[in-house]
Each structure stands twice: as structure tokens, then as C-alpha cells.
Design a protein around this motif. Structure first.
Motif, PDB file in Angstrom:
ATOM      1  N   LEU A  32      -2.145 -10.604 -17.034  1.00 38.33           N
ATOM      2  CA  LEU A  32      -2.997 -10.537 -15.850  1.00 38.33           C
ATOM      3  C   LEU A  32      -3.408 -11.937 -15.416  1.00 38.33           C
ATOM      4  O   LEU A  32      -3.580 -12.829 -16.244  1.00 38.33           O
ATOM      5  CB  LEU A  32      -4.243  -9.707 -16.145  1.00 38.33           C
TER       6      LEU A  32
ATOM      7  N   TYR B 164     -11.899  -8.007 -12.713  1.00 40.64           N
ATOM      8  CA  TYR B 164     -10.927  -7.463 -13.675  1.00 40.64           C
ATOM      9  C   TYR B 164     -10.163  -6.291 -13.060  1.00 40.64           C
ATOM     10  O   TYR B 164      -8.943  -6.177 -13.222  1.00 40.64           O
ATOM     11  CB  TYR B 164     -11.636  -7.014 -14.945  1.00 40.64           C
TER      12      TYR B 164
ATOM     13  N   ALA C 193      -7.584  -7.467 -10.661  1.00 40.09           N
ATOM     14  CA  ALA C 193      -6.527  -8.317 -11.230  1.00 40.09           C
ATOM     15  C   ALA C 193      -5.163  -7.648 -11.174  1.00 40.09           C
ATOM     16  O   ALA C 193      -4.140  -8.320 -11.094  1.00 40.09           O
ATOM     17  CB  ALA C 193      -6.879  -8.687 -12.668  1.00 40.09           C
ATOM     18  N   PHE C 194      -5.140  -6.308 -11.202  1.00 39.51           N
ATOM     19  CA  PHE C 194      -3.859  -5.596 -11.176  1.00 39.51           C
ATOM     20  C   PHE C 194      -3.210  -5.642  -9.793  1.00 39.51           C
ATOM     21  O   PHE C 194      -2.027  -5.330  -9.658  1.00 39.51           O
ATOM     22  CB  PHE C 194      -4.073  -4.138 -11.603  1.00 39.51           C
TER      23      PHE C 194
END
Length: 202
Positions: free
Chosen positions: A191, A163, A166-167
Motif C-alpha cells: 500500500l 488507510y 490507500a486501496f
């Protein structure tokens, strides 16, 4: 089939077996249902922009049948009926969604909170499927419970890392995914999925 609380109090001494269950409450028969004891209505918007109203009706202190070693008459619960209607009042789904809220502190949970909590089940199911298939969450075999719980934490931390990454991850589609809308016109506000991030994690 569920039951309402019996009208007679348990404290009344009488001959024979005490009355554990009251009038039957059949989910498929509206004639057996009394008026809801509480009701809440909240707005809801589908992904395609369709606006609807969610009505949550509640009946308190309901009962279900148990077994000799599971006395369910000692564990009342709150029964919820969730109905989704469009702007014209027409049902969006043919059948309502039935939920129950159990526990000694069930009265502290609002109807809307119970409904919103259940809506997260969709995301949880995807997490467990991804965790078992791609993060080996259920692959570690050990007779030690503590070791197994540690492995679950490691798998959870791996998911958190995905997570966080993901950026920064690039969208790397498989050959058969290149024509999907998400890849032809990617939305910068959305995302990438955990599996997509895992492809680009190196």
C-alpha cells in the motif's frame, strides 16, 4: 542497574531497616546475571530474506531503585534479553535488546508476545510523527481536556480515512522521488504511504 529479589522474607522481623534489594544485576556484566528463568526462541526473517533466530531470555520479579516518593521495591517486573543470531549462530547486532514487562498481570504475557508488542513501536513512532506533522494532532490548544481528547479522536479518524483510501489512491511522487524503486517498479501488494495517499486524497 537492576536487582534480584532479596533472599530474606519481608515477613521476618529483625532489627534495622528491612532488606529491599538482593544481588545486583548489571546489564553490561554477564557475571552478575544468573541463569535465565525462562527462554523462548522464535524465527525471524528480514525484508531482504535473511533468516535468523530470536532468543528471548527472561528473569522474573526483578527490582530497580526508586525514590522516597516512588517505592519501586514494591513493583517487581520481568526483565527480558532479546538476542538475534543468524544461521551460523553469530550475533546480528552487537548488543542485545533489553525490555521490561510491568504490571500485576505481567505473568499472563508470554515472552514472544512481549517481544512482538515492542516490535510495533517502530510503526507507532511513525504514526505520531505523521500525525503531528500532517494531521495537526498536537496543534489544537485548549485548556479543556475533553476538547483535546476529542481532537485526538478526529485526527485518528482522519488517519483511518487515509488507510481506507490507500486501496484507491494513485502513487503521486515528488520530482525527486520519481527514480526510487517504489515508483519505477511499484509493488501492487504494498500500500502507498499515508503521506502519498494524502497527496491524492482530492
Amino acid at each position: 542497574m537492576f536487582y534480584q529479589m532479596p533472599s530474606d522474607s519481608f515477613s521476618i522481623k529483625r532489627k534495622g531497616h528491612p532488606k529491599w534489594y538482593g544481588s545486583p544485576f548489571k546489564l553490561n556484566n554477564p557475571l552478575t546475571r544468573p541463569e535465565p528463568e525462562a527462554s523462548e526462541t522464535v524465527p525471524f526473517t528480514f525484508r531482504n530474506g535473511r533468516e535468523c533466530q530470536v532468543t528471548i531470555d527472561a528473569w522474573y520479579d526483578m527490582l530497580m531503585r526508586g525514590k522516597r516518593d516512588i517505592p519501586m521495591h514494591n513493583h517487581p517486573f520481568t526483565l527480558l534479553c532479546v538476542t538475534v543470531r543468524d544461521k551460523n549462530g553469530k550475533k546480528v547486532f552487537a548488543r542485545p535488546l533489553w525490555l521490561i514487562v510491568v504490571g500485576q498481570r505481567r505473568g499472563e504475557i508470554t515472552l514472544t508476545d512481549a517481544y512482538e508488542a515492542y516490535r510495533h513501536r517502530y510503526d507507532l513512532e511513525h504514526f505520531f510523527r505523521f500525525g503531528k506533522n500532517r494531521l495537526l494532532m498536537a496543534s489544537y490548544q485548549t485548556p479543556e481536556i475533553e476538547h483535546e481528547e476529542n481532537w485526538w479522536e478526529i485526527a485518528g479518524l482522519a488517519y483511518v480515512n487515509l488507510y481506507t483510501a490507500a486501496f484507491l489512491a494513485n502513487r503521486i511522487p515528488y520530482p525527486w522521488e520519481r527514480w526510487l524503486p517504489d515508483f519505477k517498479e511499484p509493488d501492487s501488494a504494498t500500500l502507498p504511504s499515508p503521506s502519498m495517499v494524502q497527496r491524492d486524497i482530492p
